[in-house]
Design a protein around this motif. Sequence first.
Motif, mmCIF file in Angstrom:
data_model
loop_
_atom_site.group_PDB
_atom_site.id
_atom_site.type_symbol
_atom_site.label_atom_id
_atom_site.label_comp_id
_atom_site.label_asym_id
_atom_site.label_seq_id
_atom_site.Cartn_x
_atom_site.Cartn_y
_atom_site.Cartn_z
ATOM 1 N N LEU D 49 -6.815 7.743 3.206
ATOM 2 C CA LEU D 49 -7.180 7.226 1.881
ATOM 3 C C LEU D 49 -7.453 8.362 0.918
ATOM 4 O O LEU D 49 -6.980 8.359 -0.224
ATOM 5 C CB LEU D 49 -8.410 6.329 2.010
ATOM 6 N N ASN D 52 -4.486 10.260 -0.090
ATOM 7 C CA ASN D 52 -3.598 9.452 -0.919
ATOM 8 C C ASN D 52 -2.142 9.552 -0.457
ATOM 9 O O ASN D 52 -1.234 9.798 -1.222
ATOM 10 C CB ASN D 52 -3.727 9.880 -2.380
ATOM 11 N N SER D 53 -1.936 9.381 0.851
ATOM 12 C CA SER D 53 -0.588 9.600 1.379
ATOM 13 C C SER D 53 0.202 8.300 1.379
ATOM 14 O O SER D 53 -0.345 7.213 1.500
ATOM 15 C CB SER D 53 -0.688 10.143 2.798
ATOM 16 N N LYS D 54 1.492 8.441 1.224
ATOM 17 C CA LYS D 54 2.408 7.304 1.304
ATOM 18 C C LYS D 54 3.392 7.597 2.422
ATOM 19 O O LYS D 54 4.058 8.629 2.411
ATOM 20 C CB LYS D 54 3.178 7.146 -0.001
ATOM 21 N N ASP D 77 1.030 2.322 1.969
ATOM 22 C CA ASP D 77 0.856 2.804 0.614
ATOM 23 C C ASP D 77 -0.604 2.633 0.224
ATOM 24 O O ASP D 77 -1.435 2.258 1.055
ATOM 25 C CB ASP D 77 1.818 2.125 -0.363
ATOM 26 N N SER D 78 -0.917 2.883 -1.033
ATOM 27 C CA SER D 78 -2.332 2.951 -1.413
ATOM 28 C C SER D 78 -3.036 1.617 -1.240
ATOM 29 O O SER D 78 -4.223 1.573 -0.931
ATOM 30 C CB SER D 78 -2.438 3.392 -2.865
ATOM 31 N N ILE D 81 -3.600 0.982 2.625
ATOM 32 C CA ILE D 81 -4.585 1.872 3.251
ATOM 33 C C ILE D 81 -5.995 1.432 2.878
ATOM 34 O O ILE D 81 -6.928 1.548 3.669
ATOM 35 C CB ILE D 81 -4.312 3.345 2.878
ATOM 36 N N LEU D 82 -6.142 0.840 1.673
ATOM 37 C CA LEU D 82 -7.461 0.344 1.268
ATOM 38 C C LEU D 82 -7.905 -0.773 2.226
ATOM 39 O O LEU D 82 -9.046 -0.777 2.724
ATOM 40 C CB LEU D 82 -7.367 -0.179 -0.161
ATOM 41 N N ILE D 487 -9.358 6.222 -5.776
ATOM 42 C CA ILE D 487 -9.236 5.187 -4.754
ATOM 43 C C ILE D 487 -8.591 3.912 -5.273
ATOM 44 O O ILE D 487 -7.642 3.398 -4.676
ATOM 45 C CB ILE D 487 -10.620 4.900 -4.142
ATOM 46 N N PRO D 490 -4.575 4.211 -7.581
ATOM 47 C CA PRO D 490 -3.282 4.262 -6.892
ATOM 48 C C PRO D 490 -2.876 2.914 -6.338
ATOM 49 O O PRO D 490 -1.698 2.525 -6.398
ATOM 50 C CB PRO D 490 -3.532 5.256 -5.754
ATOM 51 N N ALA D 491 -3.868 2.141 -5.816
ATOM 52 C CA ALA D 491 -3.535 0.828 -5.268
ATOM 53 C C ALA D 491 -3.029 -0.096 -6.357
ATOM 54 O O ALA D 491 -2.045 -0.813 -6.178
ATOM 55 C CB ALA D 491 -4.772 0.228 -4.599
ATOM 56 N N THR D 494 0.507 0.796 -7.220
ATOM 57 C CA THR D 494 1.493 0.281 -6.269
ATOM 58 C C THR D 494 1.803 -1.164 -6.569
ATOM 59 O O THR D 494 2.940 -1.607 -6.415
ATOM 60 C CB THR D 494 0.936 0.337 -4.846
#
Lengths: 161, 112, 145, 508
Positions: D49, D52-54, D77-78, D81-82, D487, D490-491, D494
């Motif tokens: 997280l 911030n990797s995809k 993706d973001s 991962i959340l 955090i 990015p989500a 996406t």
Amino acid sequence: MRYVALFIIAFLFWLLITFNLAIENIIVGIVAAGITTVLFGKYFITGVNKFIQPHRYFWLIIYIFIFIWECIKANFDVAYRVLHPAMPIKPGIVKVKLNIKGDFARMMLANSITMTPGTISVDIIDDYIFIHWIYISTDNPEEYSEKVSGRFEKYIKKIFE
Amino acid sequence: MTVNILCFILFLVGLYGLITRRNLVKIVISLSIMEFSLFIFLELVGYIDGGIAPIITGQDANAVYVDPLPQAMILTAIVIGLATTAMLMAIAIRLYRKYKTFDIREIKNLKG
Amino acid sequence: MKGMSIIVKKVAQLIAGFVFLYGIYIIAHGHLTPGGGFAGGALLAGAYILSILAYGSDYLKLKEEQTESSLSESISILLILMLAVAGMLMGIKVFFNNFLPKGTIGELISAGAIPLYNIFIGIEVASALLTIFLALIIYKEEIEE
Amino acid sequence: MDSLIPLFVIIPLATAFLIPIIGKLTIYFAKTITPVVLLILCFYSITLLLSNSKETYIVGGWQPVEDIPIGIYLVLDSFSILILCIISIIGFLVSFYSFEYISYYTSENNFYALFCLMIAGMNGVVLSGDIFNLFVFLEISVIASYALVAFGVGKNELEASFKYQVLGNIASFLILLSISLLYWQTKTLNIADISEVLQTSDDSAFLKFTQVLLISGFGLKAAIIPFHAWIPDAHSSAPSPVSAMLSGVLIKAVGVYVIIRLFFNMFVFTHEIAMVITVLGTLSMIIGALLAINQSDIKRLLAYSSISQIGYIIIGFGIGMVVLSKGGKVSIAVLAIAGALFHMVNHAVFKGLLFLCAGAVEYRTNTRDMGQLGGLAENMPITSTSSLGASLSISGIPPFNGFFSKLIIIIAAVQARFYLVAFLAVVVSIITLAYFLKFQKRVFYGVNKNYKNVKEVPFAMSFSMIVLVVLCLGLSILVIPSIRELILDPAVNTLINMDQYINQVIQY
């Protein structure tokens, strides 16, 4: 003894269903038959030395023809009863004394009776077999014993005992 | 098309059973019937008229193959359906032990 | 549970072994013909269920068999996972990699690791179905007692 | 190809099947290995997280043929991962809490094995980039949850589980039907690929039918209001750690997450569908709160309040969708979606905590009826304090996280001119405060009639509750812009940039 018999029969069965004589198939077949033998050998039928007595096979072939003949007769009989406008049926359960001793032979007899149209074997309790019959013609035990089971019994006795 | 309609009728049979039956085991059976109608539908999705089994050997260049992916999906879905049915039956038998009946009219502790 | 009449018992004696062997055949040829782990495993479990239904078995023995079958279920799933992870460890990190040589199409020993998956899935399905069956039958036994 | 994301599925799955084998030798194996494994996953997911990797992973190494994906894809993706973080953190705390709680029941091994199976299924749902694979993982997790709901094998548990299973089976039926319809239409199962095909096709009646099926199927799993019948029974009958897991995580991971993922990243959503989702969310919010007021069973109250809070989340996403589909300002949509995501995280934390507190009360007093309880605050200070924190948080009192997320959603609703929704959200917030004050008063304050000698719960249970109440306060920092950019944003990106997801999968 029965382990060996099961192993051989199972291996032959394997060859029959795969129908392939490649070397890896035979090895896999031996392993498979071995597993089956280890797991189910103790449940297999007793008295397997009867498999190697040729005269039993002779009587088996004769029995098959007789069975087919009886089947055809019974088929016509049942068809007649069904198609007749008055439906001349008189169903009931009869209790017949068995003359053969072996369990396997009794099973064979019961299955033969079931497969013949018009009669169904319900259960075997002690020395008696209970049969559901579509048309009970007589009340005399000896007569109906002969009619229902006697025709098969003497051959089955020759095959399995 | 006929098969699609038959499959819809099978679904309706399952739905009817689910709505009208009051017996736990019959409810489970109705759910299974509904699921199986869906499997048949899924099979029809991949079916092509005159298609053959998709084992590509390269001998016949013009052969038409049916779509194998729905078949794989159905196999997976059947396994899942088996698991849910087993779970439902296990719960139904447990309920039978508590209430001595399969009738849902007598199994009403919770209000919903 | 007393078991069934002599007719069913004898037929079960004769047939159970062959049902089991046919299950093995379906598993072993899973990559060549229709069938495979699930169908074959169902047959393997069927052979056992046939003998248990025909012969009956007392409660304690059923309990014992249930622990054994659930144990073998867990072990076979772990083996499948290990095969999958072995593919991940070998060379490029690919989960469920088919790392064995493929062989020629149509032979019994071919398709790399797929026959191995089939075998483990067969064991797993057989023991899972047997566990389910035993779980259901054990509750029935408890009700009757 | 050096990514390790399959570990999120492999590790819990392997643990689930190791437990019945090694657990036969010692009972403490299952109790220790599950929290340890989940703690590892927790650290790994937090690392992912923060970095911030995809990542995209192809199971079995089946490379795409002519740019058409043929393998099973795992996509990280973001947004996913959340959710993975929530699953791991709540999962770890709940399994640690169960260390003491579950000795209440027999066969602890089975509990932990099913628990790990459920975690593996949820992780799979979140990671899967393939719609059928998603269904398979969903079934793994819900079958484990069916068994967990019935874990107590009493009359209520079994009945609740049966109801849950019948409705769950219908939901699975609808989901599988919509998957097969989608496959029929597009001849592919990969979410990104389906989305590419759908962008060029124009069969809108068919698509609407599929969308309605999907909403009803996943709505049943997410307990949105017309499909909520199972939730009060299942959540109140299950063992408390399981209810915390079901209410805090499962209905989000297999319900809300999938709806959001499919509608934002797969379908080109229309105005009508967006309105339907908003209306469903509003209805859930109001009716859930109204039904919760009159409950006397603690866990039933919490279950109904879950419906209401899920409504808030759905409203946030719905407003975002309406704004985007009308071509309104993107910043409003971003605000609404960020609020919804934030509320999703918060709800997992405080609803998990509330169920754990209810479990602690039940552990000591053996009852869940609020009429018989009272005055437990002196006897159980930790439980009382943490549940007070959670109650304030869920009803939106300022320093706690619930306030900020609700505020963001309401501001977004006002900006998008949904004045009625904003007003209702405020009213429901007050109702929520009312029934949680009733809960506090009946259970922890007032006169202690029957339970004068109860003690505080053991360490393992109180530890989890303390961590969660600290999280309740601590998550408020997510509103600080720099942390929000790290955090939440990015989500949100996406979700609103459909091409980003598609490119990540297709051009892999």
